[in-house]
Write a protein that holds these residues in place. Sequence first.
Motif, PDB file in Angstrom:
ATOM      1  N   CYS A  97      15.615   2.694   5.760  1.00 22.00           N
ATOM      2  CA  CYS A  97      14.517   1.713   5.800  1.00 22.00           C
ATOM      3  C   CYS A  97      14.293   1.212   7.226  1.00 22.00           C
ATOM      4  CB  CYS A  97      14.820   0.523   4.886  1.00 22.00           C
ATOM      5  SG  CYS A  97      14.680   0.860   3.117  1.00 22.00           S
ATOM      6  N   GLN A  98      15.388   1.004   7.954  1.00 26.11           N
ATOM      7  CA  GLN A  98      15.283   0.474   9.312  1.00 26.11           C
ATOM      8  C   GLN A  98      14.501   1.421  10.219  1.00 26.11           C
ATOM      9  OE1 GLN A  98      16.490  -2.643   9.092  1.00 26.11           O
ATOM     10  NE2 GLN A  98      17.283  -1.970   7.107  1.00 26.11           N
ATOM     11  N   THR A  99      14.607   2.725   9.962  1.00 25.95           N
ATOM     12  CA  THR A  99      13.954   3.714  10.829  1.00 25.95           C
ATOM     13  C   THR A  99      12.483   3.915  10.490  1.00 25.95           C
ATOM     14  OG1 THR A  99      14.478   5.630   9.415  1.00 25.95           O
ATOM     15  CG2 THR A  99      16.153   4.929  11.019  1.00 25.95           C
ATOM     16  N   LEU A 100      12.065   3.521   9.275  1.00 20.58           N
ATOM     17  CA  LEU A 100      10.714   3.842   8.821  1.00 20.58           C
ATOM     18  C   LEU A 100       9.768   2.646   8.700  1.00 20.58           C
ATOM     19  CD1 LEU A 100      11.657   6.408   6.004  1.00 20.58           C
ATOM     20  CD2 LEU A 100      10.697   6.922   8.252  1.00 20.58           C
ATOM     21  N   ASP A 101      10.325   1.448   8.565  1.00 17.96           N
ATOM     22  CA  ASP A 101       9.495   0.257   8.309  1.00 17.96           C
ATOM     23  C   ASP A 101       9.112  -0.417   9.628  1.00 17.96           C
ATOM     24  OD1 ASP A 101       8.201  -1.898   7.155  1.00 17.96           O
ATOM     25  OD2 ASP A 101      10.062  -2.978   6.726  1.00 17.96           O
TER      26      ASP A 101
ATOM     27  N   ALA B 234      -3.145  -9.391   4.832  1.00 22.55           N
ATOM     28  CA  ALA B 234      -1.687  -9.374   4.689  1.00 22.55           C
ATOM     29  C   ALA B 234      -1.222  -8.690   3.400  1.00 22.55           C
ATOM     30  CB  ALA B 234      -1.151 -10.799   4.760  1.00 22.55           C
ATOM     31  N   GLN B 235      -1.864  -9.023   2.279  1.00 22.41           N
ATOM     32  CA  GLN B 235      -1.414  -8.455   0.995  1.00 22.41           C
ATOM     33  C   GLN B 235      -1.608  -6.939   0.968  1.00 22.41           C
ATOM     34  OE1 GLN B 235      -3.179  -7.073  -1.864  1.00 22.41           O
ATOM     35  NE2 GLN B 235      -1.192  -6.837  -2.905  1.00 22.41           N
ATOM     36  N   LEU B 236      -2.763  -6.481   1.418  1.00 19.29           N
ATOM     37  CA  LEU B 236      -3.056  -5.046   1.424  1.00 19.29           C
ATOM     38  C   LEU B 236      -2.126  -4.301   2.383  1.00 19.29           C
ATOM     39  CD1 LEU B 236      -6.968  -5.051   1.367  1.00 19.29           C
ATOM     40  CD2 LEU B 236      -5.415  -4.443  -0.502  1.00 19.29           C
ATOM     41  N   GLU B 237      -1.884  -4.890   3.532  1.00 18.07           N
ATOM     42  CA  GLU B 237      -1.021  -4.248   4.518  1.00 18.07           C
ATOM     43  C   GLU B 237       0.431  -4.178   4.031  1.00 18.07           C
ATOM     44  OE1 GLU B 237      -1.729  -2.716   7.263  1.00 18.07           O
ATOM     45  OE2 GLU B 237      -3.878  -3.113   7.194  1.00 18.07           O
ATOM     46  N   LEU B 238       0.888  -5.260   3.381  1.00 20.66           N
ATOM     47  CA  LEU B 238       2.261  -5.264   2.871  1.00 20.66           C
ATOM     48  C   LEU B 238       2.399  -4.291   1.701  1.00 20.66           C
ATOM     49  CD1 LEU B 238       4.788  -6.745   3.801  1.00 20.66           C
ATOM     50  CD2 LEU B 238       4.421  -8.402   1.966  1.00 20.66           C
ATOM     51  N   ALA B 239       1.350  -4.180   0.890  1.00 21.25           N
ATOM     52  CA  ALA B 239       1.349  -3.212  -0.210  1.00 21.25           C
ATOM     53  C   ALA B 239       1.398  -1.788   0.348  1.00 21.25           C
ATOM     54  CB  ALA B 239       0.108  -3.402  -1.081  1.00 21.25           C
ATOM     55  N   ALA B 240       0.701  -1.564   1.447  1.00 21.99           N
ATOM     56  CA  ALA B 240       0.734  -0.244   2.100  1.00 21.99           C
ATOM     57  C   ALA B 240       2.132   0.047   2.639  1.00 21.99           C
ATOM     58  CB  ALA B 240      -0.291  -0.191   3.223  1.00 21.99           C
ATOM     59  N   ASP B 241       2.788  -0.981   3.194  1.00 15.63           N
ATOM     60  CA  ASP B 241       4.170  -0.826   3.662  1.00 15.63           C
ATOM     61  C   ASP B 241       5.076  -0.408   2.509  1.00 15.63           C
ATOM     62  OD1 ASP B 241       3.318  -1.661   6.136  1.00 15.63           O
ATOM     63  OD2 ASP B 241       4.157  -3.684   5.972  1.00 15.63           O
ATOM     64  N   PHE B 242       4.913  -1.065   1.358  1.00 16.45           N
ATOM     65  CA  PHE B 242       5.703  -0.776   0.155  1.00 16.45           C
ATOM     66  C   PHE B 242       5.503   0.681  -0.255  1.00 16.45           C
ATOM     67  CE2 PHE B 242       6.438  -0.458  -4.379  1.00 16.45           C
ATOM     68  CZ  PHE B 242       7.530  -1.283  -4.629  1.00 16.45           C
ATOM     69  N   CYS B 243       4.246   1.093  -0.299  1.00 16.42           N
ATOM     70  CA  CYS B 243       3.910   2.464  -0.690  1.00 16.42           C
ATOM     71  C   CYS B 243       4.506   3.476   0.292  1.00 16.42           C
ATOM     72  CB  CYS B 243       2.398   2.615  -0.766  1.00 16.42           C
ATOM     73  SG  CYS B 243       1.850   4.291  -1.169  1.00 16.42           S
TER      74      CYS B 243
ATOM     75  N   PHE C 228       8.547   3.354  -0.036  1.00 16.35           N
ATOM     76  CA  PHE C 228       9.258   3.614  -1.283  1.00 16.35           C
ATOM     77  C   PHE C 228       8.621   4.645  -2.216  1.00 16.35           C
ATOM     78  CE2 PHE C 228      10.353  -1.106  -0.674  1.00 16.35           C
ATOM     79  CZ  PHE C 228      11.474  -0.796   0.082  1.00 16.35           C
ATOM     80  N   LEU C 229       7.396   5.079  -1.942  1.00 17.58           N
ATOM     81  CA  LEU C 229       6.679   5.884  -2.941  1.00 17.58           C
ATOM     82  C   LEU C 229       6.241   7.268  -2.462  1.00 17.58           C
ATOM     83  CD1 LEU C 229       4.371   3.118  -4.482  1.00 17.58           C
ATOM     84  CD2 LEU C 229       6.604   3.893  -5.296  1.00 17.58           C
ATOM     85  N   LYS C 230       6.532   7.628  -1.249  1.00 17.01           N
ATOM     86  CA  LYS C 230       6.108   8.929  -0.758  1.00 17.01           C
ATOM     87  C   LYS C 230       7.234   9.966  -0.911  1.00 17.01           C
ATOM     88  CE  LYS C 230       2.352   7.444   2.245  1.00 17.01           C
ATOM     89  NZ  LYS C 230       1.752   7.522   3.596  1.00 17.01           N
ATOM     90  N   SER C 231       7.257  10.971  -0.063  1.00 19.20           N
ATOM     91  CA  SER C 231       8.280  12.015  -0.173  1.00 19.20           C
ATOM     92  C   SER C 231       9.599  11.552   0.439  1.00 19.20           C
ATOM     93  CB  SER C 231       7.807  13.276   0.540  1.00 19.20           C
ATOM     94  OG  SER C 231       7.773  13.071   1.940  1.00 19.20           O
ATOM     95  N   ASP C 232      10.652  12.278   0.138  1.00 19.34           N
ATOM     96  CA  ASP C 232      11.958  11.932   0.693  1.00 19.34           C
ATOM     97  C   ASP C 232      11.947  12.019   2.217  1.00 19.34           C
ATOM     98  OD1 ASP C 232      14.748  11.429   0.860  1.00 19.34           O
ATOM     99  OD2 ASP C 232      15.102  13.570   1.040  1.00 19.34           O
ATOM    100  N   ARG C 233      11.162  12.925   2.759  1.00 20.11           N
ATOM    101  CA  ARG C 233      11.093  13.079   4.206  1.00 20.11           C
ATOM    102  C   ARG C 233      10.409  11.890   4.875  1.00 20.11           C
ATOM    103  NH1 ARG C 233       7.350  17.781   6.131  1.00 20.11           N
ATOM    104  NH2 ARG C 233       5.825  16.168   5.622  1.00 20.11           N
ATOM    105  N   ASP C 234       9.371  11.356   4.207  1.00 23.12           N
ATOM    106  CA  ASP C 234       8.554  10.297   4.807  1.00 23.12           C
ATOM    107  C   ASP C 234       8.930   8.887   4.356  1.00 23.12           C
ATOM    108  OD1 ASP C 234       6.995  12.258   6.096  1.00 23.12           O
ATOM    109  OD2 ASP C 234       5.820  12.544   4.268  1.00 23.12           O
ATOM    110  N   SER C 235       9.734   8.770   3.309  1.00 24.55           N
ATOM    111  CA  SER C 235      10.053   7.458   2.740  1.00 24.55           C
ATOM    112  C   SER C 235      11.554   7.280   2.567  1.00 24.55           C
ATOM    113  CB  SER C 235       9.377   7.295   1.374  1.00 24.55           C
ATOM    114  OG  SER C 235       7.978   7.341   1.459  1.00 24.55           O
TER     115      SER C 235
END
Length: 215
Positions: free
Chosen positions: A185-189, A72-81, A84-91
């Motif tokens: 966020c709704q479209t990507l998460d 759970a922690q690793l997967e949620l951290a991946a969701d965060f990344c 919120f942390l990638k390119s404008d197109r992907d995040s």
Amino acid sequence: MQEIKAFNEKRAEIYWWLSSLFANELTEENIAQYHSAEIRSFLTGLGENAALKPAIERVTDALNRLMDREDAQLELAADFCDLFLKSDRDSALPYASMYIGNTGLLNDAPAKEMEDLMAKHGVAVEKDLNEPADHLAIELDFLGNLIIRSNELEQERHLEDALKEQEEFIQQHLLSWVPKFSAKCQTLDQFGFYSAIASLTNAFLELDCTYLAGE
């Protein structure tokens, strides 16, 4: 005045909590706390407000599903990344300048405005948060500080002026872009925890403005 100040403390706590969720990934310890009776009771309390109920139900649903999520922690951290942390197109990058400016993140007007406003009020950015000042976590943290500092005022008219300043800050510096950020966020998460938190943030900002305007 004491009732207003007591309510202000609760408002500030909520903004600081929301800020923390956009600042860093949740740790194993954090996730365990979210499954505690204390945090669940806090969420239930927020959900008693009709304006917040839909978002709170989504947050609670995501937390319930998180209990059965492997790693759970690793997967949620991946969701965060991813969110919120990638390119404008992907995040859904959590910077005001991505939604209300066209010149990029660095030296953009929203970040400069926030820097000037923070300097004016003598509020420093959290040292561990190496982000431009128009990052959502920084703006929410600043708002929490603005609220708590207003509790130091002794005259009612000064407190009323401070509440008006808070409303103007929310309208100008947050509601000017957070709805667009939340929608993205709704479209990507796919899992739904952080998109639910984004929805809750937007709903709470709107509710708070209604309160501050005396409506």
